[in-house]
Design a protein around this motif. Sequence first.
Motif, short mmCIF file in Angstrom:
data_model
loop_
_atom_site.label_atom_id
_atom_site.label_comp_id
_atom_site.label_asym_id
_atom_site.label_seq_id
_atom_site.Cartn_x
_atom_site.Cartn_y
_atom_site.Cartn_z
N VAL A 101 6.90 -11.80 10.87
CA VAL A 101 6.59 -12.86 11.32
C VAL A 101 6.92 -14.27 11.83
O VAL A 101 6.53 -15.38 12.86
N ALA A 102 7.29 -14.61 10.58
CA ALA A 102 8.08 -16.18 10.57
C ALA A 102 8.95 -16.38 11.92
O ALA A 102 9.34 -17.08 12.80
N VAL A 103 9.80 -15.00 11.51
CA VAL A 103 10.84 -14.89 12.68
C VAL A 103 9.59 -15.03 14.03
O VAL A 103 10.65 -15.43 15.24
N LEU A 104 9.18 -13.82 13.81
CA LEU A 104 8.81 -14.14 15.60
C LEU A 104 7.80 -15.09 15.78
O LEU A 104 8.29 -16.04 17.31
N LEU A 105 7.36 -15.60 15.41
CA LEU A 105 6.50 -17.34 15.92
C LEU A 105 8.09 -17.91 16.10
O LEU A 105 7.86 -18.98 17.06
N GLY A 106 8.94 -18.16 15.53
CA GLY A 106 10.51 -19.10 15.56
C GLY A 106 11.08 -18.53 16.62
O GLY A 106 11.44 -19.77 17.38
N MET A 107 10.97 -17.11 17.25
CA MET A 107 11.68 -16.76 18.01
C MET A 107 11.00 -17.66 19.38
O MET A 107 11.57 -18.20 20.52
N VAL A 108 9.36 -17.31 19.88
CA VAL A 108 8.72 -18.48 20.35
C VAL A 108 8.63 -19.41 21.08
O VAL A 108 9.05 -20.28 21.70
N SER A 109 8.29 -20.30 19.75
CA SER A 109 8.21 -21.66 20.02
C SER A 109 10.03 -21.86 20.55
O SER A 109 10.30 -22.54 20.84
N LEU A 110 10.92 -21.61 19.66
CA LEU A 110 12.19 -21.91 20.00
C LEU A 110 12.64 -21.42 22.34
O LEU A 110 13.04 -21.73 22.72
N SER A 111 11.71 -20.21 22.20
CA SER A 111 11.84 -20.25 24.19
C SER A 111 11.39 -21.25 24.74
O SER A 111 11.28 -21.48 25.67
N LEU A 567 1.54 -19.27 7.03
CA LEU A 567 1.10 -20.04 6.11
C LEU A 567 0.60 -20.30 5.23
O LEU A 567 0.82 -21.10 3.96
N THR A 568 -0.81 -19.09 4.92
CA THR A 568 -1.20 -19.12 3.46
C THR A 568 0.15 -18.28 2.80
O THR A 568 -0.01 -18.96 1.30
N VAL A 569 0.26 -17.72 3.10
CA VAL A 569 1.19 -16.57 2.51
C VAL A 569 2.65 -17.37 1.79
O VAL A 569 2.40 -17.55 0.86
N VAL A 570 2.75 -18.81 2.47
CA VAL A 570 3.81 -19.80 2.59
C VAL A 570 3.01 -20.42 0.98
O VAL A 570 3.87 -20.86 0.56
N GLY A 571 2.06 -21.09 1.61
CA GLY A 571 1.41 -21.90 0.35
C GLY A 571 1.76 -20.61 -0.44
O GLY A 571 1.22 -21.42 -1.90
N GLY A 572 0.56 -19.81 -0.68
CA GLY A 572 0.22 -19.06 -1.91
C GLY A 572 -0.81 -18.51 -1.87
O GLY A 572 -1.95 -18.90 -2.25
N VAL A 573 -0.72 -16.56 -0.92
CA VAL A 573 -2.12 -16.60 -0.97
C VAL A 573 -2.73 -15.85 -1.88
O VAL A 573 -3.64 -15.66 -2.10
N ALA A 619 8.02 -28.16 14.90
CA ALA A 619 7.12 -26.50 15.49
C ALA A 619 8.03 -25.49 15.11
O ALA A 619 7.26 -24.29 14.53
N ILE A 620 9.08 -25.93 15.71
CA ILE A 620 10.24 -24.50 14.64
C ILE A 620 10.31 -24.24 13.41
O ILE A 620 9.97 -23.54 12.38
N ALA A 621 10.37 -25.61 12.86
CA ALA A 621 10.42 -25.94 11.44
C ALA A 621 9.49 -25.63 10.38
O ALA A 621 8.95 -24.24 9.87
N LEU A 624 9.51 -21.61 11.16
CA LEU A 624 10.69 -21.12 9.95
C LEU A 624 10.41 -20.83 8.71
O LEU A 624 10.80 -20.96 7.67
N THR A 625 8.94 -22.17 7.97
CA THR A 625 8.53 -21.62 6.51
C THR A 625 8.41 -20.35 6.16
O THR A 625 8.46 -20.59 4.96
N GLY A 626 7.95 -19.72 6.88
CA GLY A 626 7.38 -19.04 6.52
C GLY A 626 8.87 -18.00 6.12
O GLY A 626 9.02 -16.95 4.87
N LEU A 627 10.17 -18.09 5.57
CA LEU A 627 11.12 -17.35 6.00
C LEU A 627 11.25 -17.95 4.23
O LEU A 627 12.05 -17.29 3.62
N GLY A 628 10.85 -18.78 3.51
CA GLY A 628 10.81 -19.41 2.36
C GLY A 628 9.99 -18.40 1.28
O GLY A 628 10.36 -18.73 0.05
N VAL A 629 9.48 -17.88 2.01
CA VAL A 629 8.86 -16.37 0.92
C VAL A 629 9.30 -15.54 0.51
O VAL A 629 9.02 -15.41 -0.57
N ASN A 630 10.78 -15.47 0.39
CA ASN A 630 11.92 -14.37 0.43
C ASN A 630 12.30 -15.48 -0.45
O ASN A 630 12.21 -14.97 -1.58
N ARG A 631 12.36 -16.50 -0.64
CA ARG A 631 12.50 -16.61 -2.07
C ARG A 631 11.61 -17.34 -2.86
O ARG A 631 11.91 -17.61 -4.50
N ASN A 632 10.66 -18.12 -2.19
CA ASN A 632 9.65 -17.88 -3.31
C ASN A 632 8.75 -17.11 -3.47
O ASN A 632 7.18 -18.49 -2.47
#
Length: 763
Positions: A101-111, A567-573, A619-621, A624-632
Motif C-alpha cells: 500500500v505504501a508503494v501504491l500511495l508513493g507512486m500516486v504521489s510521484l505521478s 500510517l497506523t501500522v507505521v506507528g504501531g497497530v 507527501a511522497i516521504a 513511503l513511511t510504510g516501507l519502514g514497516v518491513n524493518r520495524n
Amino acid sequence: MDLFLTYTLVGLVMGAVYAIAASGLVLTYTTSGVFNFAHGAQAMLSAFLYWQFSVGWGLPVPVAFVLVVLVFGPLTGVLLHKTLMHGLRDVAEVTKVVVTVAVLLGMVSLSQWIWNPSEPRTVEMLWGNRTSFELFGVTIRYHELLCLVAAAALAIGLRLLFTRSRVGVTMRAVVDDPDLLRLNGYNPDRVAMASWAVGAALAALAGVLVTPVAGGSLEANTLTLLVIDTFAAAMFGRLKSIPRTFVGALFLGLASTYVLAYAPTEWDWVGNVKTALPMIVLFLVLLVLPQDRLRGAAQRTRERARVPSVRFAAGWAVAFVVIMFVITKIANPLMLGPWAAGLAFSIIALSLVPLTGYAGEINLAPLSFGSIAVIVAYHVGVSGTGMDARLSWTGVIAGVLAAALVGGLVALPALRLRGLYLALSTMAFGGLVSALVLSEVTPRDWPIWGENTIFPAAVITLPPVDLGPFDLSEDATYLVALSVVFAVLGVAVIALRNSGYGRRLAAMKDSPAAAAMLGQSLVRLKLSVFMLSAAIAGLGSILMVMAVGSVAPDNFLITASLALVMLTVVGGVSYVSGALFGGFMIGMGFSLINGTFGNLAADSDMYSGLFGSLSHVFAIAIALTGLGVNRNPSGIVNDICESYRPLRNAPPVLYAGIGAGLALLALNWVEVIGDWTFALGIFFVVVLLPVLGRVWMPEQVLTESELAERRARAAEVPPELRALDAPLTPEERYDLDTYLGLPARALPALDENPHDAPEVARV
C-alpha cells in the motif's frame, strides 16, 4: 445483432485487459506469497510514462511501447523485489499489505508531482484510433485485436509455464519451501525476482492498453482503481489458477458492458452498478470460496507487542487530557481545528487496534464504515437549522449501531477465510460504498424511505452534539472533549486486551487451529471484534465530520482509508499510541505540509517552484513511511518508547528533557516563539533525549554488552597511530614486513624458542 456483437467485442477487449493485469497479479502472488496492492499503481505509472514518451517527447510508438513494457516494467519489478519484497517472508500479513500500500500511495504521489493532474492527457490506441478492419459487420481496431491476442497468449503461456516447465515448478516452489529449493541447487531469490519482473511487465502492458480502451484522459487515482478492479478476476482464480483468472476477467468485461447496454433507460443508477460490478463480483467470489484450512503451527513473525497494564494506561490517559488542555491554552486558535481533526482521525485509527493489532484481521476501509455512520447520524439525528442546528445523541447512537451492523454483514462472508481475503472483502466494500452510496447525491424515490437523498448535494454537515453546559461549537471545548473520548476509548481497548476476551483474540491471531481446539468459536470472535472495530470507526467518523464541519464523498475514498491504515501500522497497530500517530498524520500532517508550503510558495515568487517541489517531496516521504514497516514491524512509537526505557536509570537526563520542554512552553506562552517553532522544538527534544542519555550517562543507560563494545572501540588504536601510541604486535610486524617485501620474522607461536617472542615484539 450487430449491436450485440459490438458490445460483445467491447466487453471481450475490456476483459482481455483485465486478464493481462490479473495474470501479473496472480504470477507475483503465486511465486512470492505477497499480494501486490501496488499493481494498479504500477500500471498507472507505466501509462503516464508511455504518454510522456509517445506524446510528450514525440518518440515513435513502437519505441515508447518497448521502453515502457520491456524495460521500465521489468526494472520496476526487479527493484521492488530487491529493495522490499525480498524481506517480507517472515512478517505478518498486515505488514505485507502495508508495504505494498505504501508503494501504491508513493507512486500516486510521484505521478501527481511529475504530471500536473489539472492538465488533461489522452493517448490514442496503438496504430491509431482509425486503423481497423471489419468482421461480421463489427469494426475491430488493431489495438483491440492486440488486447485479445495478448490475453489469450498469456493465459496459455502462463498455464504451460506453471504446469509443464521446470521453471514454473521452481517458481511455485519458492513459496512452498525455499530451503528445499536451495538444496536442489536453485536460487529462490533469483527465481522470485524473475517472477516479479514478469508481473511488473504485465502491469505495464495493462496500463498502456487500458486507457485507450476505457476512454477519457489519464488520471492517477482513476487509473489505479481501474486496474484494482482486476482483483476480482484474480480472486476468481483463487490467486492460483491462470485459466480461471482469464475466465473471470472475461466475465467482468462482458457483464459490465451488457449491464450498461441493455438496462432500461429509466434506470439511471446503472452507471453506478457498472462501476461497482468488479467489487460485487469480488464479494460473490468470497461467498462461494471453500473453507480455508486453519493454520496449525504458529507462524513466527518479527512483530513484538508489549501489553501495558490498565493502571499504567489510565495514568497516561489523564496526562494526555491534561496535555491537550494545555494545548488549547497556548496554541494558535486557528490551529485548534486541525488538532481536533487529528484527534478524530485517531479515534478512527483506534478501531484498527483490537481488530488488526490484537486479532490479526485486516480492515482496509475504516472510513467507508465511518461514512455509513455519518449518513445515518445525519438523517436520524440532525435537527434545527443554521446556528441552532444540533445533532442528537439518538443520531450518534444510531450511526454507531449502523456501522457495527454493516461491519458484521461485511465480515460475515470472509470469516471462514484468512486475513488477506477479509482485507480484500473490506476493500470491495469500500468500492461498493463509493460507487453505490456516496454517489447518490440527487433525490430518488426509495421503496420505504420515500423520496430522499443519501448524500444531499454531495455535502454533509454535522452540527455539534448538545452536551449540556459545554458548548462543543467552541474549538477548545471540542478539542478537550475529543481528548477525553480518545483517552476513555484507549483505556477501554487496553482493558479489553488484558481481559479473557483479549487473550482469546491473541490466541486466535497466533494459532487459529489451537484456539479452535481449545473450544473457542473463531467465527464468533471474528464477528464480534469486527463489529466492535466498525462501531469505533463510525463514532470517530461522526466526530471527524463535526470537527471539520462538512465532508464530501471524496473524504471517504478507499485511498484515504489505505493511507490511514498504513500510517497506523507505521506507528504501531498493536498500540493506542500507534493509532494516535496515524490519526494525527492524516488529520494534521498532510494539511499542515500542504498549507505551509502553499503559503511559502505564494509569498515568494523566486522560490515558489522550490516550495512546491518540497511539498510533493514531503507527501511522497509520508507515503513511503510504510516501507519502514518491513524493518520495524512493531511500529515507530514502540521504538521511541523502547529508547526511553533505559532513561529510567538516568533521572538527570529526564529532568533536563522536562526542563527543556517547560522552557519551550513558557516561551510559547509569552509569544516569544510561535506554534511551529514550539512543535519543532518539542520534536527535537523527544528525539534527541535518548541520544543525550547515551552520551551523558552511558554507564546508567547502556547495557553491559553495549558498554563492552564501546570500551573495545575506545581501546582500538586507529591504523594511522599504530606504532606511535603503542608498539606493534608480532602479527602486525609480520604483516608489515610481508607487505614491504622484507624478510619476515617468525611469529611467536611458530618460533622454536617461545622465550624469544618478547624480544621480537620489542624490536
